[in-house]
Design a protein around this motif. Structure first.
Motif, PDB file in Angstrom:
ATOM      1  N   ARG A  78       5.752   9.743  -4.919  1.00 21.73           N
ATOM      2  CA  ARG A  78       5.112   9.866  -6.536  1.00 21.73           C
ATOM      3  C   ARG A  78       6.370   9.736  -7.297  1.00 21.73           C
ATOM      4  N   HIS A  79       6.943  10.204  -6.787  1.00 20.45           N
ATOM      5  CA  HIS A  79       8.526  10.870  -7.817  1.00 20.45           C
ATOM      6  C   HIS A  79       9.278   9.400  -8.043  1.00 20.45           C
ATOM      7  N   GLN A  80       8.698   8.905  -7.471  1.00 19.83           N
ATOM      8  CA  GLN A  80       9.577   7.335  -7.652  1.00 19.83           C
ATOM      9  C   GLN A  80       9.366   6.450  -7.983  1.00 19.83           C
ATOM     10  N   ILE A  81       7.863   7.147  -8.547  1.00 23.96           N
ATOM     11  CA  ILE A  81       6.672   5.356  -8.977  1.00 23.96           C
ATOM     12  C   ILE A  81       7.516   4.489  -9.937  1.00 23.96           C
ATOM     13  N   SER A  82       6.493   3.043  -9.442  1.00 20.08           N
ATOM     14  CA  SER A  82       7.809   2.401 -10.495  1.00 20.08           C
ATOM     15  C   SER A  82       6.779   1.758 -11.760  1.00 20.08           C
ATOM     16  N   PRO A  83       6.809   1.662 -12.598  1.00 22.07           N
ATOM     17  CA  PRO A  83       6.043   1.723 -14.250  1.00 22.07           C
ATOM     18  C   PRO A  83       4.920   0.767 -13.818  1.00 22.07           C
ATOM     19  N   GLU A  84       5.333  -1.104 -13.492  1.00 24.29           N
ATOM     20  CA  GLU A  84       4.960  -1.695 -12.499  1.00 24.29           C
ATOM     21  C   GLU A  84       3.424  -1.254 -11.838  1.00 24.29           C
ATOM     22  N   THR A  85       3.510  -0.101 -10.553  1.00 23.34           N
ATOM     23  CA  THR A  85       2.187   0.569  -9.716  1.00 23.34           C
ATOM     24  C   THR A  85       1.722   1.481 -10.645  1.00 23.34           C
ATOM     25  N   LEU A  86       1.829   1.365 -11.814  1.00 29.47           N
ATOM     26  CA  LEU A  86       1.175   2.573 -12.517  1.00 29.47           C
ATOM     27  C   LEU A  86       0.308   2.025 -13.326  1.00 29.47           C
ATOM     28  N   THR A  87       0.463   0.764 -13.770  1.00 29.85           N
ATOM     29  CA  THR A  87       0.399  -0.329 -14.988  1.00 29.85           C
ATOM     30  C   THR A  87      -1.017  -0.679 -13.696  1.00 29.85           C
ATOM     31  N   TRP A  88      -0.861  -1.193 -12.700  1.00 29.21           N
ATOM     32  CA  TRP A  88      -1.488  -2.223 -11.702  1.00 29.21           C
ATOM     33  C   TRP A  88      -3.112  -0.926 -11.151  1.00 29.21           C
ATOM     34  N   ILE A  89      -2.129   0.508 -11.771  1.00 27.32           N
ATOM     35  CA  ILE A  89      -3.643   0.557 -10.472  1.00 27.32           C
ATOM     36  C   ILE A  89      -4.134   1.631 -12.018  1.00 27.32           C
ATOM     37  N   ALA A  90      -3.679   1.037 -13.686  1.00 23.09           N
ATOM     38  CA  ALA A  90      -4.979   1.407 -14.295  1.00 23.09           C
ATOM     39  C   ALA A  90      -5.711   0.546 -14.540  1.00 23.09           C
TER      40      ALA A  90
END
Length: 194
Positions: A78-90
Motif C-alpha cells: 500500500r505504501h507504493q500504490i499507484s495513483p491509477e489504482t487509487l483512481t480506480w478504487i474511487a
C-alpha cells in the motif's frame, strides 16, 4: 448472480484477499447461481504478494465485469500504490453496491476518498496512522465495522469473518451456515487462553 471483485497488487498481504476468496468462492460453488469471484489488478502480469505468493489476475482495471462487491486488501504494498489504482478504487467504489477492505486496505479506501467521514476498522498496528489522516472514525476492538455499504475489517484473518458476515447478509443464514460448514471454519483458535 453476485460478482465479487478482489483487488490485488504487489506486496499485498496474501490472506487479506485469499481468505475472502475462499469464502466467496465457496459461496458461489454452493449457490450454483452463476456467482463468480475475480482477481483484478492494474496490469495483466502476475502479482507477487508480500510473502512471495505469485498470483495471476483474471482482469485488469479496464476489462473487469460490473461488480456487486469490491474488496481492497492491505499489506506493505500500500505504501507504493499507484495513483491509477487509487483512481480506480474511487471510480469502482462509486458504482459498486458493497465496498469492503481487509487490514490496511481501509487506508487505501481513505486515500481514494471512499472511507472519508466513515466509521472503519483496520489492523491494530495501523489504527493511529489511519486516525491521523483525519476525516475518519477508527473503531477499535471490532473484527469488522459496517457503515452503510462500506464494510472494513481488522487485520488478516478478520477478512474471513467479514466475508462470512457479508455472505450471510446477501444470501441468508442457512447459506452462511453451509459455507462455514464446508470450510470447516471454527473461529476459536488453538491455545486461546495462553
Amino acid at each position: 448472480m453476485t460478482t465479487y471483485g478482489l483487488l490485488i497488487f504487489e506486496d499485498a498481504e496474501e490472506l487479506d484477499f485469499v481468505g475472502p476468496w475462499e469464502v466467496f468462492g465457496t459461496s458461489a460453488a454452493l449457490r450454483e447461481a452463476g456467482d463468480r469471484t475475480v482477481l483484478i489488478a492494474e496490469r495483466p502480469d502476475p502479482v507477487r504478494a508480500v510473502k512471495g505468493m505469485r498470483v495471476l489476475p483474471d482482469h485488469t482495471f479496464d476489462d473487469h465485469p460490473p461488480l456487486d462487491v469490491l474488496l481492497v486488501p492491505g499489506g506493505d504494498g500500500r505504501h507504493q500504490i499507484s495513483p491509477e489504482t487509487l483512481t480506480w478504487i474511487a471510480k469502482t467504489a462509486a458504482g459498486t453496491p458493497w465496498v469492503t477492505s481487509v487490514c490496511t486496505g481501509s487506508i487505501l479506501l481513505h486515500q481514494a476518498g471512499v472511507a472519508k467521514n466513515r466509521r472503519v476498522a483496520t489492523h491494530h498496528a495501523s489504527e493511529e496512522e489511519l486516525e491521523a489522516r483525519g476525516d475518519v472514525t477508527v473503531v477499535r476492538g471490532e473484527r469488522w465495522v459496517v457503515d452503510g455499504n462500506l464494510i472494513t475489517s481488522q487485520g488478516v484473518s478478520a477478512g474471513i469473518d467479514m466475508s462470512l458476515w457479508l455472505v450471510d447478509h446477501l444470501h441468508g443464514r442457512d447459506h452462511f451456515k453451509q459455507v462455514r460448514g464446508y470450510m470447516q471454519y471454527d473461529p476459536a483458535p488453538p491455545y486461546a487462553d495462553e
